[in-house]
Design a protein around this motif. Sequence first.
Motif, short mmCIF file in Angstrom:
data_model
loop_
_atom_site.label_atom_id
_atom_site.label_comp_id
_atom_site.label_asym_id
_atom_site.label_seq_id
_atom_site.Cartn_x
_atom_site.Cartn_y
_atom_site.Cartn_z
N THR A 1 -4.28 9.38 1.96
CA THR A 1 -4.92 8.67 1.05
C THR A 1 -3.87 7.79 0.37
O THR A 1 -2.66 7.70 0.51
CB THR A 1 -5.29 9.39 -0.21
OG1 THR A 1 -4.00 10.02 -0.98
CG2 THR A 1 -6.24 10.70 0.08
N ASN A 2 -4.39 6.74 -0.23
CA ASN A 2 -3.69 5.37 -0.81
C ASN A 2 -4.23 4.64 -1.88
O ASN A 2 -5.43 4.43 -1.86
CB ASN A 2 -3.39 4.33 0.29
CG ASN A 2 -2.20 3.47 0.11
OD1 ASN A 2 -1.58 3.60 -1.01
ND2 ASN A 2 -1.88 2.50 0.84
N ARG A 3 -3.58 4.73 -3.07
CA ARG A 3 -3.88 4.13 -4.30
C ARG A 3 -2.79 3.34 -4.93
O ARG A 3 -1.75 3.70 -4.99
CB ARG A 3 -4.53 5.06 -5.12
CG ARG A 3 -3.85 6.38 -5.55
CD ARG A 3 -4.31 7.44 -6.33
NE ARG A 3 -3.52 8.51 -6.63
CZ ARG A 3 -2.85 8.68 -7.70
NH1 ARG A 3 -2.76 7.70 -8.54
NH2 ARG A 3 -1.95 9.79 -7.83
N ASP A 4 -3.06 2.21 -5.64
CA ASP A 4 -2.26 1.34 -6.40
C ASP A 4 -2.87 0.91 -7.38
O ASP A 4 -3.90 0.67 -7.55
CB ASP A 4 -1.86 0.40 -5.34
CG ASP A 4 -2.57 -0.78 -5.27
OD1 ASP A 4 -2.41 -1.68 -6.04
OD2 ASP A 4 -3.51 -0.74 -4.37
N SER A 5 -2.01 0.61 -8.38
CA SER A 5 -2.35 -0.22 -9.81
C SER A 5 -1.62 -1.18 -9.81
O SER A 5 -1.42 -1.59 -11.14
CB SER A 5 -2.06 1.07 -10.88
OG SER A 5 -0.66 1.28 -10.86
N LYS B 1 0.63 -1.40 0.05
CA LYS B 1 -0.50 -1.47 -0.52
C LYS B 1 -1.67 -1.60 0.37
O LYS B 1 -2.99 -0.90 0.20
CB LYS B 1 -0.73 -2.78 -1.40
CG LYS B 1 0.09 -2.71 -2.60
CD LYS B 1 0.18 -3.77 -3.50
CE LYS B 1 -1.51 -4.29 -3.95
NZ LYS B 1 -1.44 -5.34 -4.56
N LYS C 1 -12.03 9.67 2.43
CA LYS C 1 -11.34 10.58 1.41
C LYS C 1 -12.37 11.71 1.07
O LYS C 1 -11.91 12.77 0.72
CB LYS C 1 -10.89 9.93 0.15
CG LYS C 1 -10.08 10.84 -0.96
CD LYS C 1 -9.60 9.77 -1.93
CE LYS C 1 -8.85 10.58 -2.90
NZ LYS C 1 -8.43 9.67 -4.15
N GLY D 1 2.11 2.25 -6.44
CA GLY D 1 1.23 2.80 -5.56
C GLY D 1 1.71 4.10 -5.16
O GLY D 1 2.88 4.44 -5.18
#
Length: 454
Positions: free
Chosen positions: A30-34, A67, A112, A38
């Motif tokens: 999984t990959n998430r960033d703000s 990202k 996911k 990240g």
Amino acid sequence: MKIIQIKEIKKILEKKQQDDQICLNCWVRTNRDSGKIGFIEGYDGSTLANIQIVYKKEITKNFESAKAARIASAIQVIGKISKNERVSLGYEIVADEFVLLKQADEDYPLQKKQHTMEFLRENAHLRSKTRTIQAIAKLRSKLAYAIHRFFQENGFYWVSSPILTSNDCEGAGESFYIQEDKEKPFFAPQAKLTVSGQLNAESYAQGLGRVYTFGPTFRADRSHTNRHLAEFWMVEPEIAFIDLEQLMSIIEAFIKTVVQDMLNECRDAIELFATNNSQILERLKNLVEKKFIRISYSEGIDILKKAVADGYNFEDKNIYFGKDLASEHERYICEKIYNAPVFLYNYPKDIKAFYMKINDDNKTVAATDLLVPGVGEIVGGSQREDNIEKLYQQIKDKKIETESIQWYLDLRKYGYNSSAGFGLGFERLIMYILGLDNIRDAIPFPRYEGKLKF
């Protein structure tokens, strides 16, 4: 600071040396960033655990590539191991440098969300990327090794039985025949894919004493149940100079040993499946610790008849001597009556294979099935018929063609005193250990009627 070239998550977790700088190759779960920070969940197959990779705009080289990394992309990370009690492993990697080795396409089908096992079967070429299938594959590999180890440590020799054969071990007419040029046939008689290595193992047991086969077998079975495949693996040991009682003792030791090995070596895989089936660990623990019960088939029939008389709601209530018991009957005996594994032995000869030794009553054979809670029958074995006249009669009664197995009959002419062995479906044992509902999930590329992809 020295870069330690550790490239496996398993080794990173074993060391857990905070502030060590490492290099890791893995894939993105999984990959998430703000925006400025990240988080990637990375996996590399060395363990079922994912490791969190933190990338920050102010310190991570190629931050934008991090990202952009999609699920299933291959990446390389150089960074420091940092303690973080808020993540499941207690440690994470803070990336100093990020390299996107191979970007995955946007249409990657395994996202996911939680996918059904049926959906994963339709994507068998990709399902090894999921944690669920990784757990099954890991246990399958370790279990195969444990099986070889048990036999090798107990004086058995591995024999590679042929895949191409002219024999049908069960006499069930479920073989796959090999198509040939009719004008110039390669084999005579026509070759087919083996349904069992047992007959070949018997031959070598007469020279080596203790042998086993472990390989692929094939059945042209059009059944679409959750317990049948067209291609599967069988474990088939054969031992000279033993009887049925001794065989049951070997089966018990074998099953207990390999299951205990899996509890020791694949606990993480078993616990993953136990989250959705709380009975798995208790069931395996009971199997290893409890003594296996031994009752005759006749006693089993009496138990089932009493259950019907007392109002137990079997789907099939027609219980009689000579019946080929269904899974519900087998499970009733080992779950409701004994709550333990049960050997059912001395089956009626009419429902068993031609090679099983006929008992003195001339009605039953020295055969046994091992019944286990949660599944029913998991192992089938027997003492083999050593009397050539009785064997000829069984072949005649069951209308089996003799020419292709004349060599098997001839074994009885040359010092064949006694022999016994059993067969275990490898995938069914995997199903039992992990509590799988469908055998198609216990093999990397399932083959069944209408299905021959990848």
